[in-house]
Scaffold this motif. Structure first.
Motif, PDB file in Angstrom:
ATOM      1  N   VAL A 298       4.280 -33.411  70.476  1.00 37.29           N
ATOM      2  CA  VAL A 298       3.308 -34.224  69.876  1.00 37.29           C
ATOM      3  C   VAL A 298       2.000 -34.420  70.654  1.00 37.29           C
ATOM      4  N   VAL A 299       2.328 -35.075  72.010  1.00 41.63           N
ATOM      5  CA  VAL A 299       1.112 -35.465  72.816  1.00 41.63           C
ATOM      6  C   VAL A 299       0.786 -34.204  73.427  1.00 41.63           C
ATOM      7  N   GLY A 300       1.180 -32.949  73.339  1.00 41.76           N
ATOM      8  CA  GLY A 300       0.775 -31.625  73.874  1.00 41.76           C
ATOM      9  C   GLY A 300      -0.411 -31.440  73.062  1.00 41.76           C
ATOM     10  N   ASN A 301      -0.767 -31.913  71.649  1.00 39.91           N
ATOM     11  CA  ASN A 301      -1.745 -31.588  71.106  1.00 39.91           C
ATOM     12  C   ASN A 301      -2.977 -32.543  71.474  1.00 39.91           C
ATOM     13  N   LYS A 302      -4.204 -31.988  72.198  1.00 41.44           N
ATOM     14  CA  LYS A 302      -4.987 -32.593  72.890  1.00 41.44           C
ATOM     15  C   LYS A 302      -5.613 -33.612  71.871  1.00 41.44           C
ATOM     16  N   ALA A 303      -5.746 -33.316  70.595  1.00 34.34           N
ATOM     17  CA  ALA A 303      -6.291 -34.158  69.534  1.00 34.34           C
ATOM     18  C   ALA A 303      -5.850 -35.684  69.594  1.00 34.34           C
ATOM     19  N   VAL A 304      -4.177 -35.338  69.722  1.00 28.20           N
ATOM     20  CA  VAL A 304      -3.733 -37.025  69.708  1.00 28.20           C
ATOM     21  C   VAL A 304      -3.944 -37.690  71.014  1.00 28.20           C
ATOM     22  N   ARG A 305      -4.027 -36.859  71.947  1.00 27.17           N
ATOM     23  CA  ARG A 305      -4.469 -37.473  73.517  1.00 27.17           C
ATOM     24  C   ARG A 305      -5.807 -38.361  73.368  1.00 27.17           C
ATOM     25  N   ARG A 306      -6.770 -37.394  72.634  1.00 26.50           N
ATOM     26  CA  ARG A 306      -8.038 -38.011  72.459  1.00 26.50           C
ATOM     27  C   ARG A 306      -8.160 -39.101  71.482  1.00 26.50           C
ATOM     28  N   ALA A 307      -7.295 -39.171  70.367  1.00 28.27           N
ATOM     29  CA  ALA A 307      -7.442 -40.273  69.679  1.00 28.27           C
ATOM     30  C   ALA A 307      -7.076 -41.525  70.237  1.00 28.27           C
ATOM     31  N   MET A 308      -5.995 -41.262  71.033  1.00 25.34           N
ATOM     32  CA  MET A 308      -5.414 -42.390  71.918  1.00 25.34           C
ATOM     33  C   MET A 308      -6.303 -43.066  72.860  1.00 25.34           C
ATOM     34  N   ALA A 309      -7.258 -42.054  73.303  1.00 27.96           N
ATOM     35  CA  ALA A 309      -8.463 -42.311  74.067  1.00 27.96           C
ATOM     36  C   ALA A 309      -9.462 -43.191  73.393  1.00 27.96           C
ATOM     37  N   GLN A 310      -9.710 -42.842  72.168  1.00 31.13           N
ATOM     38  CA  GLN A 310     -10.686 -43.578  71.427  1.00 31.13           C
ATOM     39  C   GLN A 310     -10.328 -44.829  70.874  1.00 31.13           C
ATOM     40  N   VAL A 311      -9.059 -45.175  70.852  1.00 29.22           N
ATOM     41  CA  VAL A 311      -8.898 -46.533  70.178  1.00 29.22           C
ATOM     42  C   VAL A 311      -8.183 -47.512  71.177  1.00 29.22           C
ATOM     43  N   VAL A 312      -7.844 -47.164  72.296  1.00 28.98           N
ATOM     44  CA  VAL A 312      -7.346 -48.114  73.477  1.00 28.98           C
ATOM     45  C   VAL A 312      -8.646 -49.230  73.760  1.00 28.98           C
ATOM     46  N   VAL A 491      -8.088 -35.334  78.496  1.00 30.04           N
ATOM     47  CA  VAL A 491      -7.104 -36.539  78.723  1.00 30.04           C
ATOM     48  C   VAL A 491      -5.419 -36.148  79.248  1.00 30.04           C
ATOM     49  N   PRO A 492      -5.337 -35.417  80.206  1.00 26.50           N
ATOM     50  CA  PRO A 492      -4.098 -35.344  80.744  1.00 26.50           C
ATOM     51  C   PRO A 492      -3.476 -36.577  81.188  1.00 26.50           C
ATOM     52  N   VAL A 493      -4.453 -37.667  81.594  1.00 33.04           N
ATOM     53  CA  VAL A 493      -4.178 -38.990  81.742  1.00 33.04           C
ATOM     54  C   VAL A 493      -5.270 -39.907  81.066  1.00 33.04           C
ATOM     55  N   LEU A 494      -4.671 -41.101  80.963  1.00 37.11           N
ATOM     56  CA  LEU A 494      -5.741 -42.191  80.256  1.00 37.11           C
ATOM     57  C   LEU A 494      -5.751 -43.105  81.117  1.00 37.11           C
ATOM     58  N   PRO A 495      -6.944 -43.387  81.882  1.00 36.47           N
ATOM     59  CA  PRO A 495      -6.972 -44.390  82.725  1.00 36.47           C
ATOM     60  C   PRO A 495      -7.073 -45.833  81.805  1.00 36.47           C
ATOM     61  N   ILE A 496      -6.646 -46.888  82.423  1.00 34.58           N
ATOM     62  CA  ILE A 496      -6.426 -48.141  81.581  1.00 34.58           C
ATOM     63  C   ILE A 496      -7.201 -49.367  82.399  1.00 34.58           C
TER      64      ILE A 496
END
Length: 532
Positions: A298-312, A491-496
């Motif tokens: 699931v999160v191996g798809n970069k689009a999923v990680r980028r979408a998470m970065a877009q909404v956090v 987005v291998p990691v997502l800074p918070i």
């Protein structure tokens, strides 16, 4: 991470308490000059029987014990800056390419037991860490060492594989702590909780049920180094949580509490000061982030990680959970460190469900995306659960994600994360040293701290080596900008968020402003007691 698993020998009686009654009594002082409270946990288990071995331990709390007891060739000076000699009387690169680093030891150095400390002990200690090659350990900090050469009893030369201007900083960390060969096996971990070296203190641990509850540090009369020690004994008391630690401070059983005060405690003391207690804000470089298993379906798809970065929404997390004790973080390199940029904000801007939906739609990802956010229940502070509840709600409110949270005790959490059991997980980073390299390489380089399968050839083969060739770290800013942009894009990691540091202490305690540096390193030798 391609390092082999550490194989430890079976030891009879391994989990038997190593010390029953080390001179610290139940009144919280035991005659110690200063008593400091923390919520760190040091637990011996079958999977980690050597939590305080410098070849194994790689947590801020563990390093805070090692820094008091082990001596390193160099150290970061009081107030920060470039490393200065510590066990060495001099250290410098001996070539123009920063590939050969030469140190000469101080004359007359000994371990705390009186045995002479020589260049051979330095070589033994470094070679030992590399040989043991602990999977969860700090060995990656020494990965650039090709060979260690001793010229005589006092001279050591480190030959590096590639130029590395950060190497003096790495020698200032506990992974390069000098240990006696008769106490530390050459190819295996030293089990239990004892630490022996030539640092400013000797130590004894009080252990109950395979867990340290107190550490008593006593001034080492044989110490020779650049530190000024302002006390004779310091007791480190380990509490189960910040509430118990705060009560001990109120009851005058401890003189200072630091890692980890809760946001509520800091806010309350800011708004309602207590008689006899002083709250000190210190510079902080600790960061929090989400990590991803980029091999996950699931999160191996970069689009999923980028979408998470877009909404956090980092601002909401700060305001609802942490208040003024944190700031939103838009890069792995925090504000206050040279070369910091806001790469995530530059890439994604304000949180946007519409933009996230477009990212997922373009990649053909069906929604809602089901995820579990994993976090440690007892390692990064009591507010972690609330933080992850807010994060989950942010993702779920978009309708693009179906997210739940799951907490696990640290003793099981870290091994599971390293194994790759968690597709998405929360983590924190306390820097090994205050250089931008230490906020990039541990996450992007080979043998990275997270055991992440993510790779960037541009980062690993070109940009990280290029950044290390610059003795003037500000001159590496363009390279670090490109590295931060790679993190924001992939987005291998997502800074918070980035944390502020607060220390609460009794008013008589002196040296508090120097006792915790920006990397969250405890410097207990700075503490003393003023007059009543």
């Amino acid at each position: 991470m391609n390092r082999r698993n550490l194989v430890l020998p079976a030891v009879a009686g391994l989990l038997v308490p190593v010390l029953a009654g080390c001179g610290a009594s139940g009144d919280g002082g035991g005659g110690a000059d200063v008593v400091v409270g923390v919520t760190d946990r040091f637990v011996a288990s079958a999977s980690n029987p050597a939590p305080l071995d410098p070849a194994i331990g790689y947590e801020a709390g563990v390093w805070n014990v090692l820094r008091q007891t082990l001596q390193t060739l160099t150290r970061v000076p009081r107030g920060g800056g470039a490393p200065v000699p510590e066990a060495a009387e001099s250290c410098a690169f001996s070539d123009t390419q920063n590939e050969s680093y030469r140190c000469k030891l101080r004359s007359g150095l000994t371990f705390a037991d009186g045995r002479p400390l020589t260049a051979d002990d330095v070589k033994y200690s470094i070679d030992r860490v590399i040989r043991i090659d602990a999977r969860n350990g700090p060995v990656a900090l020494l990965a650039n060492i090709d060979t260690v050469e001793t010229r005589d009893e006092r001279e050591i030369v480190f030959h590096l594989r590639t130029p590395d201007a950060t190497f003096p900083y790495k020698l200032a960390t506990p992974v390069a702590g000098i240990v006696p060969s008769d106490a530390y096996p050459a190819a295996a971990a030293r089990t239990g909780f004892q630490v022996d070296g030539s640092g400013p203190y000797t130590m004894k641990a009080e252990v109950e049920h395979q867990q340290v509850v107190k550490v008593v540090f006593t001034r080492n009369p044989r110490y020779k180094g650049g530190l000024t020690i302002r006390n004779d004994t310091v007791e480190l008391d380990l509490f189960p949580d910040s509430k118990a630690m705060g009560k001990a401070l109120d009851d005058k059983k401890i003189d200072m509490m630091t890692r980890t005060m809760s946001p509520e405690q800091s806010r309350h003391l800011l708004q309602h000061p207590k008689n006899g207690i002083r709250l000190t804000e210190l510079p902080g470089l600790a960061i929090r982030y989400l990590g991803f298993d980029t091999d996950d379906p699931v999160v191996g798809n970069k689009a999923v990680r980028r979408a998470m970065a877009q909404v956090v929404d980092r601002g909401e997390i700060a305001s609802k959970v942490y208040g003024t004790t944190t700031d939103p973080l838009y890069s792995l390199i925090p504000s206050g460190v040279a070369t910091h940029t806001s790469s995530f904000y530059d890439t994604y801007g304000e949180p946007s469900t519409a933009k996230a939906a477009a990212i997922l739609h373009e990649a053909g990802v069906h929604t809602p995306v089901k995820l579990t956010l994993h976090y440690a229940t007892d390692h990064f502070g009591t507010a972690t659960a609330a933080e992850f509840d807010v994060l989950a709600k942010q993702f779920n409110d978009t309708g693009l994600f179906d997210v739940k949270t799951e907490g696990t005790a640290w003793s099981a959490y870290r091994p599971a994360q390293v194994r790759g059991d968690y597709p998405v997980y929360g983590f924190g980073w306390f820097p090994d040293f205050p250089d931008p390299d230490n906020f990039i390489a541990p996450f992007l380089d080979r043998n990275n701290f997270l055991n992440s399968p993510y790779t960037s050839d541009l980062a690993q083969k070109t940009l990280i080596p290029q950044s290390r060739r610059e003795p003037d770290r500000s001159a590496a800013a363009p390279t670090f900008k490109r590295l931060q942009d790679i993190v924001a894009a992939d987005v291998p990691v997502l800074p918070i968020w980035q944390g502020k540091q607060y220390v609460a202490s009794r008013e008589r305690l002196t040296g508090v402003e120097w006792a915790v540096n920006s990397s969250a390193d405890l410097q207990l030798w700075e503490l003393g007691k003023g007059a009543d």
